[in-house]
Design a protein around this motif. Structure first.
Motif, mmCIF file in Angstrom:
data_model
loop_
_atom_site.group_PDB
_atom_site.id
_atom_site.type_symbol
_atom_site.label_atom_id
_atom_site.label_comp_id
_atom_site.label_asym_id
_atom_site.label_seq_id
_atom_site.Cartn_x
_atom_site.Cartn_y
_atom_site.Cartn_z
ATOM 1 N N ASN A 107 0.982 -1.282 0.050
ATOM 2 C CA ASN A 107 -0.106 0.080 0.156
ATOM 3 C C ASN A 107 0.764 1.215 -0.126
ATOM 4 N N GLU A 108 0.425 2.333 -0.698
ATOM 5 C CA GLU A 108 0.986 3.614 -0.802
ATOM 6 C C GLU A 108 1.081 4.146 0.445
ATOM 7 N N GLY A 109 1.899 4.693 0.932
ATOM 8 C CA GLY A 109 1.956 5.449 2.312
ATOM 9 C C GLY A 109 2.262 4.422 3.474
ATOM 10 N N ALA A 110 2.540 3.388 3.493
ATOM 11 C CA ALA A 110 2.624 2.565 4.358
ATOM 12 C C ALA A 110 3.728 2.931 5.399
ATOM 13 N N ALA A 347 5.485 20.601 5.323
ATOM 14 C CA ALA A 347 4.549 21.220 6.157
ATOM 15 C C ALA A 347 3.123 20.603 5.774
ATOM 16 N N GLU A 348 2.719 20.053 6.958
ATOM 17 C CA GLU A 348 1.217 19.561 6.707
ATOM 18 C C GLU A 348 0.366 20.738 6.907
ATOM 19 N N LEU A 349 -0.824 20.614 6.241
ATOM 20 C CA LEU A 349 -1.969 21.529 6.503
ATOM 21 C C LEU A 349 -2.630 21.512 7.717
ATOM 22 N N GLU A 350 -2.501 22.657 8.303
ATOM 23 C CA GLU A 350 -3.285 22.503 9.559
ATOM 24 C C GLU A 350 -4.758 22.661 9.425
ATOM 25 N N ARG A 351 -5.375 23.367 8.676
ATOM 26 C CA ARG A 351 -6.852 23.585 8.538
ATOM 27 C C ARG A 351 -7.350 22.147 7.893
ATOM 28 N N THR A 368 -8.146 2.000 8.324
ATOM 29 C CA THR A 368 -9.195 3.070 8.766
ATOM 30 C C THR A 368 -9.584 3.018 10.065
ATOM 31 N N SER A 369 -9.374 2.049 10.961
ATOM 32 C CA SER A 369 -9.645 2.284 12.335
ATOM 33 C C SER A 369 -9.004 3.163 13.210
ATOM 34 N N TYR A 370 -7.795 3.293 12.598
ATOM 35 C CA TYR A 370 -7.126 4.212 13.754
ATOM 36 C C TYR A 370 -6.524 5.393 12.904
ATOM 37 N N LEU A 371 -6.354 5.315 11.405
ATOM 38 C CA LEU A 371 -5.639 6.715 11.100
ATOM 39 C C LEU A 371 -6.476 7.549 10.392
ATOM 40 N N ARG A 372 -6.500 8.791 10.338
ATOM 41 C CA ARG A 372 -7.080 9.949 9.939
ATOM 42 C C ARG A 372 -6.354 10.523 8.835
ATOM 43 N N PRO A 373 -7.189 11.055 7.545
ATOM 44 C CA PRO A 373 -6.720 11.781 6.419
ATOM 45 C C PRO A 373 -5.806 12.637 7.103
ATOM 46 N N ARG A 374 -4.724 12.835 6.369
ATOM 47 C CA ARG A 374 -3.656 14.031 6.712
ATOM 48 C C ARG A 374 -3.289 14.687 5.352
ATOM 49 N N CYS A 385 -2.214 14.142 -0.575
ATOM 50 C CA CYS A 385 -2.364 13.205 0.675
ATOM 51 C C CYS A 385 -1.302 13.131 1.226
ATOM 52 N N ARG A 386 -1.299 13.302 2.657
ATOM 53 C CA ARG A 386 0.527 13.066 3.447
ATOM 54 C C ARG A 386 0.993 11.878 3.116
ATOM 55 N N TYR A 387 0.160 10.772 3.016
ATOM 56 C CA TYR A 387 0.636 9.492 3.134
ATOM 57 C C TYR A 387 1.300 8.964 1.658
ATOM 58 N N CYS A 388 0.429 9.203 0.355
ATOM 59 C CA CYS A 388 0.817 8.587 -0.769
ATOM 60 C C CYS A 388 0.946 9.756 -1.700
ATOM 61 N N ASP A 389 0.747 11.226 -1.514
ATOM 62 C CA ASP A 389 1.110 12.138 -2.124
ATOM 63 C C ASP A 389 -0.103 12.408 -3.178
#
Ligand code: NCD
Length: 396
Positions: A107-110, A347-351, A368-374, A385-389
């Protein structure tokens, strides 16, 4: 306490740091045939949840040559992942047994997720169709070894550039090192937006979509290939006329070939329309002094006859994976020191964006049970997407 350092994306290391890694790798070469005690007492956890020959074995060889030890897991079915354990819990556990973790995952972002949960440094050995930054270290090191430099080279990326993760990390690195990159792929298998945008945004780089004016009517890259994308620092390195590239006058320093990533295709045509790289292909003037690279495994993109041609250096490339990985592991474990400006953090998006990652294969859409989109924003208004771009399409 010093923050641990991971290697998840090629962008995690600055150009200066990578150049010093090459110098450390040069030094490591003398310990390829006899052991070196630098990492005696250290343990590397190698978790390969997708097939691998070169990456896993060169990492393990690198650790062994440095006097360290390896614990390994190569099949999710024989681990607690088969019982439903999350990746976060798996790496937290392996981090109790090992001093460094090398992860390959479908998986991308793993790898980013693993780095966030692991107490020890994590190295990305390939996360789905996203990145493969240690292969890029090996590719750059091979180019430097054979061509004496990286800046100023004309490199053709040739094959499945959509799912070929090695080409993603490599295109980004080559652009930052001052090399020019010409991308030649089947229409549906060009570079993903996140890579193309980032290459185009590199300082001094101009991106051009070009037609190809074929040599005497013979389509040099194959009958279906009528164009390519060029990321150039200097247009004068390329024979351009009226938005077309004159194939007969092309000069290529290196051609990087990849296989069609059949296991990742999502309905794209799997017809390999690109011409295979064989002796007839390499006879063209463009390739007179061009080296041929391939991350391997090869399927049918490079003819076996090229193995005996001095330009075919893909097995040397595989061999150089060991010293460069010795350098990387030693550096991340704090046993080699690099004095160079580090890479700028992302730099992550704060909003809150209220958006979802559009990539169903991204780890954030799997665990999905513990990860939130960033998210992060590469350019104002371009949310990724912060994980997979993956670039998030603008909301309604
Ligand atoms: C590549 C990979 O796994 O991404 N191989 C490698 O690591 N050397 C390329 C591929 O599988 O085609």
């Amino acid at each position: 306490m010093k923050r641990k350092r991971d290697f998840i994306s090629i962008k995690d290391f600055s150009r200066g740091e990578i150049e010093i890694l090459f110098v450390i790798a040069d030094k490591m070469k003398q310990f390829l045939r006899r052991s070196h005690g630098l990492l005696a007492g250290y343990v590397m956890g190698s978790l390969f949840l997708e097939p691998s020959t070169r990456t896993r074995l060169s990492f393990e060889a690198a650790m062994n040559r440095l006097g360290g030890r390896v614990i390994t897991m190569t099949d999710a079915r024989s681990s607690s992942i088969a019982k439903g354990e999350s990746l976060a819990d798996s790496v937290r556990t392996v981090g109790c047994y090992a001093d460094i973790i090398v992860l390959r995952h479908p998986n991308e972002g793993a790898a980013l997720l693993a780095a966030e949960y692991s107490p020890v440094p994590v190295i990305n050995a390939g996360d789905g169709g996203h990145e493969h930054p240690t292969q890029t270290l090996c590719d750059l090191y091979t180019l430097r070894h054979n061509k004496g430099r990286i800046a100023g080279l004309n490199v053709i990326l040739y094959g499945d550039l959509k799912y070929g993760r090695t080409t993603h990390s490599l295109a980004l690195a080559l652009s930052r090192f001052g090399a020019d990159v010409l991308c030649i792929a089947e229409t549906a298998l060009g570079l993903p937006l996140f890579v193309a945008r980032e290459c185009a945004a590199t300082e001094g780089v101009e991106a051009l979509d070009l037609g190809i004016d074929n040599e005497g009517g013979i389509a040099i890259f194959g009958p279906g290939v009528t164009g390519g994308t060029l990321f150039t620092h200097d247009r004068s390195r390329w024979p351009l006329r009226d938005g077309k590239l004159a194939a007969a006058e092309l000069h290529c320093d290196a051609i990087y070939v990849t296989r069609l990533q059949r296991e990742r295709l999502q309905g794209e045509s799997d017809a390999a329309v690109l011409a295979p790289v064989d002796e007839a292909f390499l006879e063209r003037k463009a390739f007179t002094d061009s080296v041929v690279l391939h991350p391997l495994p090869r399927v049918d993109e490079i003819d076996y006859a090229v193995d005996d041609d001095p330009r075919g250096i893909y097995f040397e490339q595989a061999a150089l994976g060991v010293p460069i990985r010795m350098a990387l592991i030693s550096y991340l474990l704090g046993r080699e020191y690099i004095e160079a400006e580090p890479a700028a953090p992302i730099a992550e998006l704060e909003r809150p964006v209220g958006a979802r990652c559009p990539n169903a294969n991204c780890i954030v859409n799997v665990e999905t049970s513990y990860l939130r989109p960033r998210f992060h924003e590469s350019d104002p208004g371009i949310v990724q997407c912060r994980y997979c771009d993956a670039v998030v399409p603008p909301g309604p």
